[in-house]
Design a protein around this motif. Structure first.
Motif, PDB file in Angstrom:
ATOM      1  N   ILE A   1       9.492  12.153  -0.341  1.00 59.73           N
ATOM      2  CA  ILE A   1       8.505  10.845  -0.583  1.00 59.73           C
ATOM      3  C   ILE A   1       9.184   9.344  -0.520  1.00 59.73           C
ATOM      4  N   PHE A   2      10.842  10.071  -0.961  1.00 58.53           N
ATOM      5  CA  PHE A   2      12.204   8.614  -1.173  1.00 58.53           C
ATOM      6  C   PHE A   2      12.226   8.107  -0.054  1.00 58.53           C
ATOM      7  N   ILE A   3      11.634   9.403   0.630  1.00 61.70           N
ATOM      8  CA  ILE A   3      12.755   9.460   2.232  1.00 61.70           C
ATOM      9  C   ILE A   3      11.779   8.502   2.986  1.00 61.70           C
ATOM     10  N   ILE A   4      10.669   9.084   2.908  1.00 66.75           N
ATOM     11  CA  ILE A   4       9.525   8.280   3.612  1.00 66.75           C
ATOM     12  C   ILE A   4       9.196   6.458   3.221  1.00 66.75           C
ATOM     13  N   VAL A   5       9.639   6.476   1.669  1.00 73.84           N
ATOM     14  CA  VAL A   5       9.382   5.033   1.700  1.00 73.84           C
ATOM     15  C   VAL A   5      10.688   4.223   2.151  1.00 73.84           C
ATOM     16  N   LEU A   6      11.644   5.069   2.262  1.00 69.42           N
ATOM     17  CA  LEU A   6      13.065   3.990   2.041  1.00 69.42           C
ATOM     18  C   LEU A   6      13.319   3.822   3.648  1.00 69.42           C
ATOM     19  N   LEU A   7      12.511   5.280   4.757  1.00 71.89           N
ATOM     20  CA  LEU A   7      12.883   4.896   6.185  1.00 71.89           C
ATOM     21  C   LEU A   7      11.701   3.776   6.497  1.00 71.89           C
ATOM     22  N   PHE A   8      11.098   3.466   5.765  1.00 73.43           N
ATOM     23  CA  PHE A   8      10.090   2.127   6.390  1.00 73.43           C
ATOM     24  C   PHE A   8      10.689   0.699   6.196  1.00 73.43           C
ATOM     25  N   PHE A   9      11.100   1.179   4.876  1.00 75.28           N
ATOM     26  CA  PHE A   9      11.582  -0.587   4.438  1.00 75.28           C
ATOM     27  C   PHE A   9      13.544  -0.544   5.335  1.00 75.28           C
ATOM     28  N   ILE A  10      13.490   0.250   5.374  1.00 76.09           N
ATOM     29  CA  ILE A  10      14.876   0.108   6.646  1.00 76.09           C
ATOM     30  C   ILE A  10      14.418  -0.764   7.607  1.00 76.09           C
ATOM     31  N   CYS A  11      13.723   0.188   8.381  1.00 76.68           N
ATOM     32  CA  CYS A  11      13.335  -0.405  10.164  1.00 76.68           C
ATOM     33  C   CYS A  11      12.567  -1.184  10.099  1.00 76.68           C
ATOM     34  N   TRP A  12      11.815  -1.263   9.742  1.00 74.37           N
ATOM     35  CA  TRP A  12      10.661  -2.298   9.375  1.00 74.37           C
ATOM     36  C   TRP A  12      10.753  -3.637   8.754  1.00 74.37           C
ATOM     37  N   THR A  13      11.472  -3.482   7.608  1.00 78.44           N
ATOM     38  CA  THR A  13      11.548  -4.843   6.722  1.00 78.44           C
ATOM     39  C   THR A  13      12.104  -5.423   7.572  1.00 78.44           C
ATOM     40  N   PRO A  14      13.501  -5.252   8.320  1.00 78.71           N
ATOM     41  CA  PRO A  14      14.659  -6.523   8.327  1.00 78.71           C
ATOM     42  C   PRO A  14      14.139  -7.584   9.752  1.00 78.71           C
ATOM     43  N   PHE A  15      13.718  -6.576  10.937  1.00 73.81           N
ATOM     44  CA  PHE A  15      12.318  -6.861  11.690  1.00 73.81           C
ATOM     45  C   PHE A  15      12.490  -8.545  11.304  1.00 73.81           C
ATOM     46  N   ASN A  16      10.547  -7.920  10.221  1.00 76.73           N
ATOM     47  CA  ASN A  16       9.986  -9.301   9.787  1.00 76.73           C
ATOM     48  C   ASN A  16      10.579 -10.348   8.755  1.00 76.73           C
ATOM     49  N   VAL A  17      12.154 -10.420   8.192  1.00 73.13           N
ATOM     50  CA  VAL A  17      12.905 -10.406   7.814  1.00 73.13           C
ATOM     51  C   VAL A  17      13.538 -11.880   8.430  1.00 73.13           C
ATOM     52  N   VAL A  18      13.902 -11.388   9.769  1.00 71.80           N
ATOM     53  CA  VAL A  18      14.325 -12.353  10.299  1.00 71.80           C
ATOM     54  C   VAL A  18      13.183 -13.019  11.000  1.00 71.80           C
ATOM     55  N   GLN A  19      11.969 -12.823  11.195  1.00 71.55           N
ATOM     56  CA  GLN A  19      11.096 -13.266  11.814  1.00 71.55           C
ATOM     57  C   GLN A  19      10.645 -14.787  10.881  1.00 71.55           C
ATOM     58  N   LEU A  20      11.272 -14.227   9.338  1.00 76.36           N
ATOM     59  CA  LEU A  20      10.975 -15.146   8.259  1.00 76.36           C
ATOM     60  C   LEU A  20      12.159 -16.067   8.512  1.00 76.36           C
TER      61      LEU A  20
ATOM     62  N   VAL B   1       1.419  -1.030  -0.017  1.00 75.58           N
ATOM     63  CA  VAL B   1      -0.027   0.362  -0.097  1.00 75.58           C
ATOM     64  C   VAL B   1       0.456   1.224  -0.068  1.00 75.58           C
ATOM     65  N   ILE B   2       2.213   0.770   1.018  1.00 77.21           N
ATOM     66  CA  ILE B   2       2.554   2.553   1.017  1.00 77.21           C
ATOM     67  C   ILE B   2       3.425   2.532  -0.504  1.00 77.21           C
ATOM     68  N   VAL B   3       4.313   1.725  -0.694  1.00 77.27           N
ATOM     69  CA  VAL B   3       5.122   2.084  -1.831  1.00 77.27           C
ATOM     70  C   VAL B   3       4.363   2.648  -3.305  1.00 77.27           C
ATOM     71  N   TYR B   4       2.751   1.620  -3.720  1.00 76.71           N
ATOM     72  CA  TYR B   4       1.849   2.120  -4.338  1.00 76.71           C
ATOM     73  C   TYR B   4       1.523   3.107  -4.019  1.00 76.71           C
ATOM     74  N   CYS B   5       0.986   3.699  -2.955  1.00 71.55           N
ATOM     75  CA  CYS B   5       0.461   5.103  -3.448  1.00 71.55           C
ATOM     76  C   CYS B   5       1.518   6.314  -3.046  1.00 71.55           C
ATOM     77  N   TYR B   6       2.888   5.571  -2.453  1.00 74.66           N
ATOM     78  CA  TYR B   6       3.510   7.017  -2.549  1.00 74.66           C
ATOM     79  C   TYR B   6       4.509   6.872  -3.825  1.00 74.66           C
ATOM     80  N   VAL B   7       3.982   6.174  -4.708  1.00 74.71           N
ATOM     81  CA  VAL B   7       4.951   6.197  -6.301  1.00 74.71           C
ATOM     82  C   VAL B   7       3.556   7.007  -7.023  1.00 74.71           C
ATOM     83  N   ARG B   8       2.289   6.729  -6.706  1.00 81.02           N
ATOM     84  CA  ARG B   8       1.118   7.706  -7.144  1.00 81.02           C
ATOM     85  C   ARG B   8       1.316   9.125  -7.248  1.00 81.02           C
TER      86      ARG B   8
END
Length: 352
Positions: free
Chosen positions: A250-269, A223-230
């Motif tokens: 906009i790029f910074i907002i999306v990048l921060l979300f990826f950097i901070c939230w994604t690694p946490f969930n990837v480790v759970q995988l 949702v976030i990537v789609y919305c910010y691309v639009r």
């Protein structure tokens, strides 16, 4: 809360036996290094709590003094601030827990802190997603969205977020409890599936894993990537002078979300490995990545607020009023509530 390993044990029980939680520990794997790292990193929880309390409190003061709580953006932002404060209020307890490596606040507080922790965490993710989607409506569909973006829409959206977040917490809280080990009789507060006769603990944990993966990682990211691309496409195609600065933001907002939230969930995988070394490595990664995610949720309401020109102006007005001597150094433009609440395409696009 995230699992906190007892001081000298990683795998305290043989989880293949339903009665093993009342038996002698087997397969001991020391985790002093992980516990030490967790204790050292947990010291920043107190600073995050104080920073979040000050920053989010400032957001609330600005909304109360200068804005109307009837606007869609302010209703969503207010709920994001509340969810962020809920989550951050649990961190001092988690910090003490990690530093001591055992729970000292009792069984009732274990349930309360765990509930606040998960409810604040899950709702923060969804409110960030909802704010992004609402910003997308305001920018990309500015004229048509004005008919939909009303107070009823905002309140209904917030109610849905709180309901979904609350329901998502139920499996976690069924597993979340206090228990003591037979080695040193210290109390711990975390997921512990003993004495769950009415539910399959393994299936319940699997369901929470997939729920977090799809609802609180993949869905928000898409949702976030789609919305910010639009939004970026709309801003670039418009004839606004500040469009390049806005796209960069906009790029910074999306990048921060990826950097901070994604690694946490990837480790759970990462699948559980029976090797002690692999468990230790996964434990180190878990300690670091969830602290990075916490930092994002600490700053996100403040970040989403003060990237806007009007909130920057409000903040300068507060500073000048509190410290008159700064008036010589700070440019302050007085803007009325009415003007700042005007729904125009240009002001919706001016995110920076």
């Amino acid at each position: 809360m995230e699992s906190t390993t007892p001081n000298n044990i990683y795998d305290y029980y043989n989880t293949n036996d339903s009665d093993s939680y009342n038996s002698t520990p087997v397969g001991l794997c020391t985790s002093d290094g992980e516990n030490l790292l967790g204790a050292q990193l947990s010291t920043i929880y107190y600073f995050m709590f104080l920073f979040s309390l000050f920053g989010n409190g400032l957001v609330l003061v600005i909304i109360h003094r200068f804005e109307k709580l009837t606007t869609v953006t302010n209703i969503l932002l207010l709920n994001l601030v509340v969810s962020s404060l809920m989550f951050m209020s649990s961190l001092p307890f988690v910090g003490v827990y990690k530093q001591l490596s055992y729970w000292i606040f009792g069984e009732v507080m274990c349930k309360i802190v765990g509930s606040v922790y998960y409810l604040g965490l899950y709702s923060s993710v969804l409110f960030l997603t909802l704010l992004t989607f609402d910003r997308h409506l305001a920018v990309v569909y500015s004229l048509r969205a004005s008919q939909v973006r009303n107070q009823r829409y905002a309140l209904l959206s917030c109610a849905v977020v709180w309901l979904v977040s609350g329901l998502a917490c139920i499996p976690k809280m069924i597993l979340h409890k206090t228990f003591s080990t037979l080695i040193d009789n210290k109390m711990f507060c975390q997921e512990h599936p003993s004495n769950l006769t009415f539910v399959d603990a393994d299936k319940l944990r699997d369901s929470t894993f997939y729920l977090q993966l799809f609802l609180f990682l993949l869905f928000p990211l898409i949702v976030i990537v789609y919305c910010y691309v639009r939004i970026a496409i709309t801003v670039i195609s418009s004839k606004i002078v500040t469009r390049f600065k806005t796209v960069r933001l906009i790029f910074i907002i999306v990048l921060l979300f990826f950097i901070c939230w994604t690694p946490f969930n990837v480790v759970q995988l990462i699948p559980e490995n029976k090797s002690c070394d692999e468990k230790k490595k996964r434990g180190y990664a878990r300690e670091v990545t969830h602290d990075i995610a916490y930092i994002y949720f600490c700053i996100s309401p403040i970040f989403y607020t003060f990237v806007g020109k009007k909130f920057q102006s409000y903040f300068r007005q507060l500073l000048v009023k509190r410290f008159p001597g700064l008036k010589k150094h700070i440019s302050v433009s007085q803007v009325s509530r009415t003007n700042m609440s005007t729904k125009s395409t240009q002001k919706s696009i001016e995110l920076s």
